[in-house]
Each structure stands twice: as structure tokens, then as C-alpha cells.
Design an enzyme around this catalytic site. Sequence first.
Site, PDB file in Angstrom:
ATOM      1  N   HIS A 162       0.641  -0.946   0.010  1.00  0.00           N
ATOM      2  CA  HIS A 162       0.035   0.356  -0.138  1.00  0.00           C
ATOM      3  C   HIS A 162       0.978   1.432  -0.052  1.00  0.00           C
ATOM      4  O   HIS A 162       0.667   2.277  -0.738  1.00  0.00           O
ATOM      5  CB  HIS A 162      -0.616   0.248   1.384  1.00  0.00           C
ATOM      6  N   GLU A 163       1.788   1.237   0.529  1.00  0.00           N
ATOM      7  CA  GLU A 163       2.867   2.442   1.427  1.00  0.00           C
ATOM      8  C   GLU A 163       3.842   2.341  -0.051  1.00  0.00           C
ATOM      9  O   GLU A 163       3.996   4.048  -0.791  1.00  0.00           O
ATOM     10  CB  GLU A 163       3.155   2.640   2.031  1.00  0.00           C
ATOM     11  N   HIS A 166       1.525   4.413  -2.768  1.00  0.00           N
ATOM     12  CA  HIS A 166       1.880   5.712  -2.831  1.00  0.00           C
ATOM     13  C   HIS A 166       3.315   6.236  -3.602  1.00  0.00           C
ATOM     14  O   HIS A 166       3.589   7.335  -4.300  1.00  0.00           O
ATOM     15  CB  HIS A 166       1.835   6.332  -1.067  1.00  0.00           C
ATOM     16  N   HIS A 172      -5.416   7.087  -2.599  1.00  0.00           N
ATOM     17  CA  HIS A 172      -7.074   6.507  -2.761  1.00  0.00           C
ATOM     18  C   HIS A 172      -7.680   6.568  -3.884  1.00  0.00           C
ATOM     19  O   HIS A 172      -8.078   7.783  -3.808  1.00  0.00           O
ATOM     20  CB  HIS A 172      -7.134   7.108  -1.176  1.00  0.00           C
TER      21      HIS A 172
END
Length: 239
Positions: A162-163, A166, A172
Site C-alpha cells: 500500500h505505501e 503511494h 486513495h
Amino acid sequence: MTPSASLLLLLLLGLSQALPLQEEGGKEDEAPDIVDITTRILTSNEGSDEILLEGDLLAPRTRNAIICYTQNCFWKKNSSGLVTVPFTVSREFTRSEKQVIVNALQGFHSKTCIRFVPRNNEIDYISVENKVGCYSYFGKVGGRQMVSLQRQSCVYYGIIQHEFKHALGFRHEHTRSDRDDYVKINWANIDPQMAYNFDKQVTNNQNTPYDYTSIIQSLSYWDITRINKLYSYYKLSSL
Ligand SMILES: *[C@@H]1O[C@H](CO)[C@@H](O)[C@H](O)[C@H]1NC(C)=O
Ligand SMILES: [Zn+2]
């Protein structure tokens, strides 16, 4: 973020049910942990001193918004069409924690054009550090850029992916420009001080639909499609 604010955020995002969080890069349907990715990230970030947008995005000092208008925010593609992203992992992580991190990064390799490689002397790279909370910058910032993965709470396959999404230039789903076509934000339930977390952003949605599964799966079908589209890599554009 206060506990009640993050709880609200979760409810608004429809995350009130417990969803499995993947451990150690094992099979996705084996679910030893019953906390979902977003819950754990938001809970971990409650102690952070950083100003985090949307719960886990660091505002870059070099840009005044986490919006990117130039190609400089993305990692460079080489002549074979692969995108090399150098990284280092802080010595504070144990050998097994480092292995979880490396496994999560390698999870991108078979499905996308991204190749995370140990840094030699590249100028632009990601430094994985053990700070308070799980968070990242949006896209490539230039020079050493941190991804924080707090040892006790963020070293999970799904959170790591997830990180790093980014850091590759993805935001998101719930702030994308066309989100109102897909979800209803219940403004009456949002603390006005937290409302900025729900501001719609100028996003490049790449002709892909709203991905409801992105909150559950760390690297969903649409994530993979978007990563390859963003970096114009068509060879492996589907699963
Ligand atoms: C492109 O990047 C990949 C991954 O880092 C590397 O293995 C490959 O050798 C590079 N290709 C060229 C032509 O530089
Ligand atoms: Zn996030």
C-alpha cells in the site's frame, strides 16, 4: 488523527467489517490476522507527529500539493520498459522484517513493470525507515525519500505494498476526481477538521473504474493495470 476520527473514516469507507490482512506474503486466503490494511495504517498513524494527508500521505516540501503535473513525479523507465526503483532498508529492521519488506516489493515484479532494486549510488531512492506510523510520499520526490514502516505495526505484506503504491504515484480511491459517481460521502458525519481528507483531487483515473477492492487486496487487478498504464507498459498489462 484521533481514534474517533479514524473510526469515522473507516465507517465512511465501508470498512466496518474486519477484512483479512496478509502476513509474510503468504497466500491471500490464509488470513491469520483479522484487521484490514486501512484500519491498521490509521491506528498506527495516530501517534505520528507528521502532517499526513488522507491518513498516510506526507506532503512534499518541494511541491505545494500532492498533485503531480510533470513526469518528474514518476520513476524513470529504461530502454527495456522496466522501471527501476532503488531502495534501502534501515538497519533497525531485523532480518526477518527485512525479508517481509523484500517479499512485498517482489510482489510487484511478476505483475508490473516496476523493479525494486537495492540502491547502489542512485540519487533518487526510497529509504524504508522505522518511524512512528506507516506513511509515504506521493510519487517520486527526488533524492532520498522515506517510506515509514513502524516495526511493530506496519511490517505486513499488504501495508508495505500500500505505501509503496503511494511512492509510485497512486492515491486513495476515495479522493479520485470521479468518486461521487461511485460512492456517497456522508459529510454530516465528518468532523469539519477532518474534512480535507475527503477533498476530491485532480487525479488521472486512467479510464479505470473505481476499485472497491483496493481496500481489501493490497495489489488488486486494477492496481496492476494502473501501474502498467501509468508507466506505459503494455506487455504485462493484464494478469
Ligand atoms: C532495465 O531495468 C531492469 C531492472 O532494473 C534491469 O534489469 C535491466 O537490465 C535494465 N535494462 C537496460 C537496458 O538498462
Ligand atoms: Zn494510503
